[in-house]
Motif scaffolding. Structure first.
Motif, PDB file in Angstrom:
ATOM      1  N   ILE A   2       0.810  -1.222  -0.004  1.00 33.36           N
ATOM      2  CA  ILE A   2      -0.080  -0.016  -0.004  1.00 33.36           C
ATOM      3  C   ILE A   2       0.854   1.306   0.254  1.00 33.36           C
ATOM      4  CG2 ILE A   2      -2.125   1.130   0.985  1.00 33.36           C
ATOM      5  CD1 ILE A   2      -2.795  -1.562   2.255  1.00 33.36           C
ATOM      6  N   HIS A   3       0.303   2.268  -0.245  1.00 33.45           N
ATOM      7  CA  HIS A   3       0.919   3.655  -0.154  1.00 33.45           C
ATOM      8  C   HIS A   3       0.523   4.626   1.020  1.00 33.45           C
ATOM      9  CE1 HIS A   3       2.173   2.192  -4.285  1.00 33.45           C
ATOM     10  NE2 HIS A   3       1.053   1.871  -4.207  1.00 33.45           N
ATOM     11  N   GLU A   4       1.679   5.256   1.530  1.00 33.01           N
ATOM     12  CA  GLU A   4       1.251   6.376   2.637  1.00 33.01           C
ATOM     13  C   GLU A   4       1.864   7.702   1.776  1.00 33.01           C
ATOM     14  OE1 GLU A   4      -0.385   8.075   5.651  1.00 33.01           O
ATOM     15  OE2 GLU A   4       0.263   5.893   5.998  1.00 33.01           O
ATOM     16  N   HIS A   5       0.585   8.311   1.142  1.00 32.32           N
ATOM     17  CA  HIS A   5       1.101   9.538   0.672  1.00 32.32           C
ATOM     18  C   HIS A   5       1.998   9.424  -0.561  1.00 32.32           C
ATOM     19  CE1 HIS A   5      -0.032  11.262   4.715  1.00 32.32           C
ATOM     20  NE2 HIS A   5      -0.969  11.448   3.928  1.00 32.32           N
ATOM     21  N   GLY A   6       1.726   8.111  -1.310  1.00 37.48           N
ATOM     22  CA  GLY A   6       2.519   8.175  -2.643  1.00 37.48           C
ATOM     23  C   GLY A   6       3.703   7.351  -2.275  1.00 37.48           C
ATOM     24  N   GLN A   7       4.030   6.761  -1.258  1.00 36.73           N
ATOM     25  CA  GLN A   7       5.506   6.357  -1.033  1.00 36.73           C
ATOM     26  C   GLN A   7       5.482   4.659  -1.470  1.00 36.73           C
ATOM     27  OE1 GLN A   7       6.768   6.774   2.955  1.00 36.73           O
ATOM     28  NE2 GLN A   7       6.459   8.891   2.959  1.00 36.73           N
ATOM     29  N   CYS A 147      -3.815   4.071  -1.656  1.00 32.98           N
ATOM     30  CA  CYS A 147      -3.683   4.530  -3.145  1.00 32.98           C
ATOM     31  C   CYS A 147      -3.422   6.055  -3.017  1.00 32.98           C
ATOM     32  CB  CYS A 147      -4.945   4.192  -4.006  1.00 32.98           C
ATOM     33  SG  CYS A 147      -4.768   4.324  -5.649  1.00 32.98           S
ATOM     34  N   PRO A 148      -2.430   6.568  -3.824  1.00 29.46           N
ATOM     35  CA  PRO A 148      -2.048   7.819  -4.055  1.00 29.46           C
ATOM     36  C   PRO A 148      -3.276   8.647  -4.638  1.00 29.46           C
ATOM     37  CG  PRO A 148      -0.117   6.674  -4.162  1.00 29.46           C
ATOM     38  CD  PRO A 148      -1.001   5.743  -4.240  1.00 29.46           C
ATOM     39  N   GLY A 149      -3.760   9.588  -4.262  1.00 32.04           N
ATOM     40  CA  GLY A 149      -4.741  10.337  -4.817  1.00 32.04           C
ATOM     41  C   GLY A 149      -6.350  10.062  -4.528  1.00 32.04           C
ATOM     42  N   GLN A 150      -6.262   8.660  -3.769  1.00 31.14           N
ATOM     43  CA  GLN A 150      -7.611   7.999  -3.264  1.00 31.14           C
ATOM     44  C   GLN A 150      -7.861   7.911  -1.812  1.00 31.14           C
ATOM     45  OE1 GLN A 150     -10.162   7.358  -5.661  1.00 31.14           O
ATOM     46  NE2 GLN A 150      -9.020   8.361  -6.845  1.00 31.14           N
ATOM     47  N   ASN A 151      -6.802   8.144  -1.235  1.00 29.89           N
ATOM     48  CA  ASN A 151      -6.793   8.012   0.447  1.00 29.89           C
ATOM     49  C   ASN A 151      -7.918   8.769   1.263  1.00 29.89           C
ATOM     50  OD1 ASN A 151      -4.564   5.841   0.316  1.00 29.89           O
ATOM     51  ND2 ASN A 151      -3.124   7.668   0.265  1.00 29.89           N
ATOM     52  N   ARG A 152      -8.152   9.700   0.793  1.00 31.61           N
ATOM     53  CA  ARG A 152      -9.253  10.515   1.342  1.00 31.61           C
ATOM     54  C   ARG A 152     -10.610  10.493   0.839  1.00 31.61           C
ATOM     55  NH1 ARG A 152      -7.371  14.727   4.954  1.00 31.61           N
ATOM     56  NH2 ARG A 152      -9.130  15.911   4.159  1.00 31.61           N
ATOM     57  N   ASP A 199      -6.934   0.852 -11.325  1.00 30.10           N
ATOM     58  CA  ASP A 199      -7.623   1.873 -12.084  1.00 30.10           C
ATOM     59  C   ASP A 199      -7.285   3.263 -11.562  1.00 30.10           C
ATOM     60  OD1 ASP A 199      -9.438   0.276 -13.424  1.00 30.10           O
ATOM     61  OD2 ASP A 199     -10.575   0.064 -11.612  1.00 30.10           O
ATOM     62  N   TYR A 200      -6.417   3.393 -10.725  1.00 31.30           N
ATOM     63  CA  TYR A 200      -6.099   4.623 -10.125  1.00 31.30           C
ATOM     64  C   TYR A 200      -4.490   4.710 -10.139  1.00 31.30           C
ATOM     65  CZ  TYR A 200     -10.923   5.460  -9.586  1.00 31.30           C
ATOM     66  OH  TYR A 200     -12.295   5.575  -9.836  1.00 31.30           O
ATOM     67  N   TYR A 201      -3.798   3.523 -10.386  1.00 28.75           N
ATOM     68  CA  TYR A 201      -2.410   3.757  -9.970  1.00 28.75           C
ATOM     69  C   TYR A 201      -1.691   2.692 -10.992  1.00 28.75           C
ATOM     70  CZ  TYR A 201       1.753   4.156  -7.134  1.00 28.75           C
ATOM     71  OH  TYR A 201       3.191   4.496  -6.884  1.00 28.75           O
TER      72      TYR A 201
END
Length: 226
Positions: A2-7, A147-152, A199-201
């Motif tokens: 998984i990704h925390e803020h895109g990492q 997922c970066p851009g989808q976490n919120r 679909d998002y990454y």
């Protein structure tokens, strides 16, 4: 995973941390997805979801961030770990603890990245602290790291296993349907907004075979809600 803020790349991270998978379970057998009927009862009461306290989670390093709006979609993930054959509840809880340790100790995140986890045996578990209470309230979500851009804006559920070449076990599929039914109901998410991580990454997640089943997942969830 998984990704925390895109990492970090989830699959590389998993391989680096353990290389092989871990566990799960509900003792419901290993048959892959067949003729599934969506559980309509889940729409009314919701499936059983073990809280972080129930499976023995560590405390997060800081309080998760609450987002006071409803999520727009559900994102389906797989853990890309081995397709193990331990379907016990104890194994499912062990796997949840392994994910949290990886995310906190290796990634440096505050907690598990995903909101929820689904075991190969069909056990559903809260991932990030406070996600279950938010789901039950139906009016907010906890910021994730799946997922970066989808976490919120998206609820992330990890499905234990690797579904590039095989379909998920029946027990996992049934619990995934039940979870999506309840989550769509609670947050007023259209079943058409059940998507895959890819679909998002740029990722192979949730695996070719599970991704190919997403149209069917949307159909079964819609049928249960109707």
């Amino acid at each position: 995973m998984i990704h925390e803020h895109g990492q970090l790349n989830r699959r590389a991270l998993l391989r680096g941390a353990l290389g092989t998978g871990v566990l799960l379970g509900s003792g419901l057998g290993v048959a892959t997805v067949g003729a599934v009927t969506a559980p309509t009862a889940a729409a009314a009461t919701g499936p059983t979801i073990a809280s972080c306290a129930t499976w023995g989670a560590r405390q997060p390093t800081r309080n998760p961030t609450a987002v006071y709006s409803r999520p727009a979609r559900i994102l389906i993930h797989h853990t890309a770990t081995d397709n193990v054959e331990d379907y016990s509840l104890a194994h499912a809880y062990e796997h949840a603890r392994w994910i949290q340790d990886l995310h906190m100790d290796t990634n440096g995140w505050l907690d598990s990245g995903q909101h929820f986890t689904n075991s190969r045996g069909g056990y559903l578990m809260e991932g990030r602290h406070q996600s279950l209470a938010a789901l039950r309230s139906g009016d907010h979500l906890i910021e994730g790291a799946h997922c970066p851009g989808q976490n919120r804006t998206a609820i992330g559920i990890e499905n234990e296993g690797n579904y590039m070449e095989v379909e998920p076990p029946q027990a996992l599929w049934d619990s995934l349907v039940a979870f999506c039914v309840y989550t769509c109901q609670q947050y007023d998410i259209p079943p058409t907004e059940i998507d895959g991580h890819r679909d998002y990454y740029d990722t192979l997640c949730p695996g070719d075979r599970l991704y190919a089943l997403l149209p069917r997942l949307r159909e079964e969830v819609a049928a249960a809600l109707n």
